[in-house]
Design a protein around this motif. Structure first.
Motif, PDB file in Angstrom:
ATOM      1  N   ARG A   1     -61.903  62.394 -22.358  1.00  0.00           N
ATOM      2  CA  ARG A   1     -62.355  63.685 -22.910  1.00  0.00           C
ATOM      3  C   ARG A   1     -63.876  63.788 -22.869  1.00  0.00           C
ATOM      4  O   ARG A   1     -64.431  64.869 -22.592  1.00  0.00           O
ATOM      5  CB  ARG A   1     -61.867  63.837 -24.351  1.00  0.00           C
ATOM      6  CG  ARG A   1     -62.249  65.171 -24.996  1.00  0.00           C
ATOM      7  CD  ARG A   1     -61.843  65.244 -26.446  1.00  0.00           C
ATOM      8  NE  ARG A   1     -60.405  65.216 -26.614  1.00  0.00           N
ATOM      9  CZ  ARG A   1     -59.727  64.189 -27.133  1.00  0.00           C
ATOM     10  NH1 ARG A   1     -60.375  63.089 -27.543  1.00  0.00           N
ATOM     11  NH2 ARG A   1     -58.423  64.239 -27.254  1.00  0.00           N
ATOM     12  N   ALA A   2     -64.557  62.685 -23.112  1.00  0.00           N
ATOM     13  CA  ALA A   2     -66.014  62.703 -23.180  1.00  0.00           C
ATOM     14  C   ALA A   2     -66.680  62.656 -21.810  1.00  0.00           C
ATOM     15  O   ALA A   2     -67.896  62.865 -21.712  1.00  0.00           O
ATOM     16  CB  ALA A   2     -66.500  61.517 -24.025  1.00  0.00           C
ATOM     17  N   TRP A   3     -65.910  62.387 -20.749  1.00  0.00           N
ATOM     18  CA  TRP A   3     -66.518  62.270 -19.427  1.00  0.00           C
ATOM     19  C   TRP A   3     -67.026  63.638 -18.958  1.00  0.00           C
ATOM     20  O   TRP A   3     -66.299  64.628 -19.036  1.00  0.00           O
ATOM     21  CB  TRP A   3     -65.516  61.711 -18.424  1.00  0.00           C
ATOM     22  CG  TRP A   3     -66.177  61.302 -17.134  1.00  0.00           C
ATOM     23  CD1 TRP A   3     -66.079  61.929 -15.930  1.00  0.00           C
ATOM     24  CD2 TRP A   3     -67.052  60.195 -16.954  1.00  0.00           C
ATOM     25  NE1 TRP A   3     -66.838  61.274 -14.998  1.00  0.00           N
ATOM     26  CE2 TRP A   3     -67.461  60.198 -15.598  1.00  0.00           C
ATOM     27  CE3 TRP A   3     -67.537  59.202 -17.796  1.00  0.00           C
ATOM     28  CZ2 TRP A   3     -68.330  59.248 -15.073  1.00  0.00           C
ATOM     29  CZ3 TRP A   3     -68.395  58.250 -17.282  1.00  0.00           C
ATOM     30  CH2 TRP A   3     -68.793  58.283 -15.933  1.00  0.00           C
ATOM     31  N   PRO A   4     -68.286  63.705 -18.479  1.00  0.00           N
ATOM     32  CA  PRO A   4     -68.861  65.006 -18.080  1.00  0.00           C
ATOM     33  C   PRO A   4     -68.018  65.727 -17.036  1.00  0.00           C
ATOM     34  O   PRO A   4     -67.552  65.120 -16.062  1.00  0.00           O
ATOM     35  CB  PRO A   4     -70.229  64.616 -17.503  1.00  0.00           C
ATOM     36  CG  PRO A   4     -70.557  63.301 -18.155  1.00  0.00           C
ATOM     37  CD  PRO A   4     -69.242  62.599 -18.328  1.00  0.00           C
TER      38      PRO A   4
ATOM     39  N   PRO B   1     -51.261  63.989 -25.340  1.00  0.00           N
ATOM     40  CA  PRO B   1     -52.686  64.173 -25.653  1.00  0.00           C
ATOM     41  C   PRO B   1     -53.593  64.011 -24.442  1.00  0.00           C
ATOM     42  O   PRO B   1     -54.540  64.788 -24.259  1.00  0.00           O
ATOM     43  CB  PRO B   1     -52.959  63.087 -26.702  1.00  0.00           C
ATOM     44  CG  PRO B   1     -51.634  62.814 -27.324  1.00  0.00           C
ATOM     45  CD  PRO B   1     -50.644  62.968 -26.221  1.00  0.00           C
ATOM     46  N   LEU B   2     -53.306  63.008 -23.592  1.00  0.00           N
ATOM     47  CA  LEU B   2     -54.132  62.825 -22.406  1.00  0.00           C
ATOM     48  C   LEU B   2     -53.908  63.966 -21.414  1.00  0.00           C
ATOM     49  O   LEU B   2     -54.847  64.432 -20.757  1.00  0.00           O
ATOM     50  CB  LEU B   2     -53.821  61.482 -21.748  1.00  0.00           C
ATOM     51  CG  LEU B   2     -54.632  61.137 -20.493  1.00  0.00           C
ATOM     52  CD1 LEU B   2     -56.139  61.202 -20.768  1.00  0.00           C
ATOM     53  CD2 LEU B   2     -54.246  59.751 -19.972  1.00  0.00           C
TER      54      LEU B   2
ATOM     55  N   ALA C   1     -55.731  68.817 -18.606  1.00  0.00           N
ATOM     56  CA  ALA C   1     -55.504  70.244 -18.395  1.00  0.00           C
ATOM     57  C   ALA C   1     -56.777  71.042 -18.657  1.00  0.00           C
ATOM     58  O   ALA C   1     -57.117  71.970 -17.903  1.00  0.00           O
ATOM     59  CB  ALA C   1     -54.377  70.734 -19.299  1.00  0.00           C
ATOM     60  N   GLU C   2     -57.484  70.682 -19.700  1.00  0.00           N
ATOM     61  CA  GLU C   2     -58.748  71.364 -19.998  1.00  0.00           C
ATOM     62  C   GLU C   2     -59.757  71.130 -18.885  1.00  0.00           C
ATOM     63  O   GLU C   2     -60.486  72.036 -18.484  1.00  0.00           O
ATOM     64  CB  GLU C   2     -59.298  70.871 -21.338  1.00  0.00           C
ATOM     65  CG  GLU C   2     -60.581  71.572 -21.767  1.00  0.00           C
ATOM     66  CD  GLU C   2     -61.068  71.124 -23.132  1.00  0.00           C
ATOM     67  OE1 GLU C   2     -62.145  71.590 -23.550  1.00  0.00           O
ATOM     68  OE2 GLU C   2     -60.380  70.309 -23.777  1.00  0.00           O
TER      69      GLU C   2
ATOM     70  N   PRO D   1     -51.740  72.927 -20.869  1.00  0.00           N
ATOM     71  CA  PRO D   1     -51.459  71.567 -21.349  1.00  0.00           C
ATOM     72  C   PRO D   1     -50.070  71.056 -20.980  1.00  0.00           C
ATOM     73  O   PRO D   1     -49.887  69.857 -20.758  1.00  0.00           O
ATOM     74  CB  PRO D   1     -51.620  71.684 -22.869  1.00  0.00           C
ATOM     75  CG  PRO D   1     -52.550  72.835 -23.057  1.00  0.00           C
ATOM     76  CD  PRO D   1     -52.224  73.801 -21.946  1.00  0.00           C
ATOM     77  N   GLY D   2     -49.097  71.973 -20.908  1.00  0.00           N
ATOM     78  CA  GLY D   2     -47.740  71.554 -20.581  1.00  0.00           C
ATOM     79  C   GLY D   2     -47.453  71.499 -19.093  1.00  0.00           C
ATOM     80  O   GLY D   2     -46.303  71.240 -18.705  1.00  0.00           O
ATOM     81  N   ASP D   3     -48.460  71.733 -18.264  1.00  0.00           N
ATOM     82  CA  ASP D   3     -48.290  71.711 -16.813  1.00  0.00           C
ATOM     83  C   ASP D   3     -47.737  70.353 -16.375  1.00  0.00           C
ATOM     84  O   ASP D   3     -48.251  69.307 -16.762  1.00  0.00           O
ATOM     85  CB  ASP D   3     -49.652  71.962 -16.148  1.00  0.00           C
ATOM     86  CG  ASP D   3     -49.540  72.186 -14.647  1.00  0.00           C
ATOM     87  OD1 ASP D   3     -48.985  71.308 -13.958  1.00  0.00           O
ATOM     88  OD2 ASP D   3     -50.023  73.229 -14.170  1.00  0.00           O
TER      89      ASP D   3
END
Length: 210
Positions: free
Chosen positions: A87-90, A143-144, A149-150, A156-158
Motif C-alpha cells: 500500500r505504501a509503495w509509490p 485486503p491485498l 485494485a486501488e 476491489p472484487g475484480d
C-alpha cells in the motif's frame, strides 16, 4: 446554588483497547509457538500456553477457539505488514521494485521472526497448524486485492486483483518454504535474499500488463 451529584463510578477494570487486544493475541501466539516447538503440539495444553502468556485459561479461550488457533496472530502479523508495504509503495514506481524493500519482515524483532520460521516448520508436519496458515492466507487475499485494485484502477472484487493478490502471497510463502527446506549447512541465499528473489517473481507477475 445546588451541587450537582457526581456520576457514580463503575467498578471493574476499564475495557481494553483494540490495539492492546492485538498485543495480547500476539503475546499468546509467541508463547504458544515456543511451547509447540519445544514440546510438540500434542504435548502442549491450553493451560500451559495461558500460563506462559501470563493469563488465565479462561481468558485464553476468550481470544482463541483452540490451542492451534493461538498461533494465527504470528502469521497474520507478517501478512498485514506485507500488505501495508505494498500500500505504501509509490504509485509512480514499478511494483517489481518493491521486492528490494524487505523491511516488512526484517524490521520486526529477531525473536518474532525466528518464531514465525519455527511455526512454518511446524506447519509442514502438523496438519492442524497448516490449516491455521491456510485460513490466515485466505483472509489476507481480499485486503491485498483491495490495495492492488486501488493501484491499478480496478474494483476491489475484480477477479484479476484477487488472482494477483494470491500470487503475491504465495510467492512470499514459497520463498519462506524454500529457505526452510535447506539442510543445515547447505549453501544458499540468506533468508532476506530468498524473500527478495521470491518477491521479484510475484511482483513481476502482479505488475505485468494484462
Amino acid at each position: 446554588m445546588t451541587d450537582t451529584a457526581a456520576p457514580a463510578r463503575r467498578g471493574g477494570r476499564p475495557p481494553l483497547s483494540e490495539s492492546r487486544k492485538d498485543e495480547i493475541r500476539l503475546e499468546i501466539a509467541m508463547a504458544a509457538v515456543r511451547l509447540f516447538t519445544e514440546h510438540g503440539l500434542d504435548a502442549t495444553s491450553a493451560g500451559q500456553i495461558a500460563e506462559a502468556a501470563g493469563i488465565s485459561t479462561r481468558t485464553l479461550w476468550r481470544y482463541f477457539p483452540s490451542k492451534e488457533a493461538c498461533a494465527a496472530p504470528l502469521l497474520s502479523f507478517g501478512l498485514d505488514r506485507f500488505t501495508a508495504s505494498v500500500r505504501a509503495w509509490p504509485g509512480d514506481r514499478p511494483l517489481v521494485e518493491a521486492a528490494d524493500d524487505t523491511s516488512w519482515f526484517s524490521d520486526t524483532s529477531t525473536t518474532r521472526l525466528l518464531l514465525v520460521l519455527d511455526l512454518l516448520r511446524l506447519t509442514c508436519t502438523e496438519p492442524t497448524l497448516d490449516a491455521v496458515w491456510v485460513r490466515c492466507y485466505a483472509e489476507a487475499v481480499a485486503p491485498l486485492a483491495a490495495v492492488l485494485a486501488e493501484r491499478f484502477g480496478r474494483e476491489p472484487g475484480d477477479l484479476r486483483m484477487r488472482v494477483k493478490s494470491s500470487m503475491l502471497l504465495a510467492a512470499m510463502h514459497q520463498g519462506m518454504r524454500h529457505y526452510l527446506a535447506r539442510l543445515p549447512g547447505e549453501p544458499g541465499l540468506s533468508l532476506q535474499d530468498t524473500i527478495r528473489a521470491a518477491a521479484r517473481i510475484g511482483f513481476a507477475a502482479a505488475d505485468a500488463p494484462e
